[in-house]
Design a protein around this motif. Structure first.
Motif, PDB file in Angstrom:
ATOM      1  N   THR A 289      46.160   2.447 -12.417  1.00  0.00           N
ATOM      2  CA  THR A 289      46.620   3.035 -13.683  1.00  0.00           C
ATOM      3  C   THR A 289      46.232   2.176 -14.881  1.00  0.00           C
ATOM      4  N   SER A 290      45.285   1.270 -14.702  1.00  0.00           N
ATOM      5  CA  SER A 290      44.915   0.385 -15.801  1.00  0.00           C
ATOM      6  C   SER A 290      44.259   1.128 -16.959  1.00  0.00           C
ATOM      7  N   GLY A 291      43.677   2.298 -16.709  1.00  0.00           N
ATOM      8  CA  GLY A 291      43.018   3.055 -17.763  1.00  0.00           C
ATOM      9  C   GLY A 291      43.924   4.017 -18.506  1.00  0.00           C
ATOM     10  N   THR A 292      45.184   4.141 -18.104  1.00  0.00           N
ATOM     11  CA  THR A 292      46.081   5.084 -18.773  1.00  0.00           C
ATOM     12  C   THR A 292      46.680   4.452 -20.015  1.00  0.00           C
ATOM     13  N   SER A 293      47.081   5.283 -20.942  1.00  0.00           N
ATOM     14  CA  SER A 293      47.640   4.776 -22.189  1.00  0.00           C
ATOM     15  C   SER A 293      49.124   4.464 -22.017  1.00  0.00           C
ATOM     16  N   LYS A 294      49.612   3.622 -22.905  1.00  0.00           N
ATOM     17  CA  LYS A 294      51.015   3.205 -22.851  1.00  0.00           C
ATOM     18  C   LYS A 294      51.959   4.227 -23.481  1.00  0.00           C
ATOM     19  N   TYR A 295      51.438   5.040 -24.395  1.00  0.00           N
ATOM     20  CA  TYR A 295      52.257   6.047 -25.066  1.00  0.00           C
ATOM     21  C   TYR A 295      51.376   7.228 -25.463  1.00  0.00           C
ATOM     22  N   PRO A 296      51.968   8.401 -25.668  1.00  0.00           N
ATOM     23  CA  PRO A 296      51.179   9.574 -26.069  1.00  0.00           C
ATOM     24  C   PRO A 296      50.507   9.343 -27.423  1.00  0.00           C
ATOM     25  N   GLY A 297      49.218   9.608 -27.486  1.00  0.00           N
ATOM     26  CA  GLY A 297      48.473   9.453 -28.729  1.00  0.00           C
ATOM     27  C   GLY A 297      47.711   8.147 -28.848  1.00  0.00           C
ATOM     28  N   GLU A 298      47.952   7.207 -27.946  1.00  0.00           N
ATOM     29  CA  GLU A 298      47.255   5.917 -28.024  1.00  0.00           C
ATOM     30  C   GLU A 298      45.739   6.110 -27.894  1.00  0.00           C
ATOM     31  N   ARG A 299      45.321   6.954 -26.949  1.00  0.00           N
ATOM     32  CA  ARG A 299      43.889   7.207 -26.746  1.00  0.00           C
ATOM     33  C   ARG A 299      43.262   7.884 -27.958  1.00  0.00           C
TER      34      ARG A 299
END
Length: 145
Positions: free
Chosen positions: A16-26
């Motif tokens: 899960t290292s590529g997932t964002s920490k919160y919605p909208g981070e990407r």
């Protein structure tokens, strides 16, 4: 060839290292405050307000016909979101629909979003950034104002 690192282990789970920490981070949006992705609670209350307004108009003008209610709701969404970037419910809840670069979505985006929103399913299927299929289809974001 598929590697163990690609699948993950039943002990450690998937990578899960590529997932964002919160919605909208990407998308380059802040985690909270103005400009952040509007969370589900605000969205639900906003749509309830908009549906209530459509229901009141439909009851007075069309005798409460369910198809008339849906049509009034779609017209409200199309006109207000397409021109102003928010519906009455959005305005009350402090959220707005924008294009990723900023600005209002425009009439076509308002129309397509409204039609897909009336179909319900696109609105309840969303990505990790909490963008429903109706938002992804027209490349719009629902953010806090």
């Amino acid at each position: 060839m598929v590697d163990r690192k690609d699948i993950g282990s039943w002990l450690t789970g998937p990578d899960t290292s590529g997932t964002s920490k919160y919605p909208g981070e990407r998308l380059g949006l802040p985690e909270s405050g103005p400009g952040s992705i509007a969370r589900a609670g605000r969205r639900i209350v906003a749509i309830m307000i908009d549906w209530g307004i459509a229901l009141l108009i439909s009851n007075f003008a069309f005798g409460g016909d369910p198809w008339a209610t849906l049509a009034v709701f779609a017209i409200e969404q199309t006109l207000l979101v397409g021109t102003l970037g928010y519906s009455i419910g959005h305005r009350i809840m402090g959220i707005a629909v924008i294009k990723p670069g900023g600005g209002t979505p425009g009439p076509l985006a308002g129309l397509v979003r409204a039609v897909l929103l009336c179909l319900v399913i696109p609105a309840v299927i969303f990505d990790p950034d909490q963008r429903g299929l109706h938002d992804k289809a027209m490349n719009t974001l629902l953010i806090r104002r």
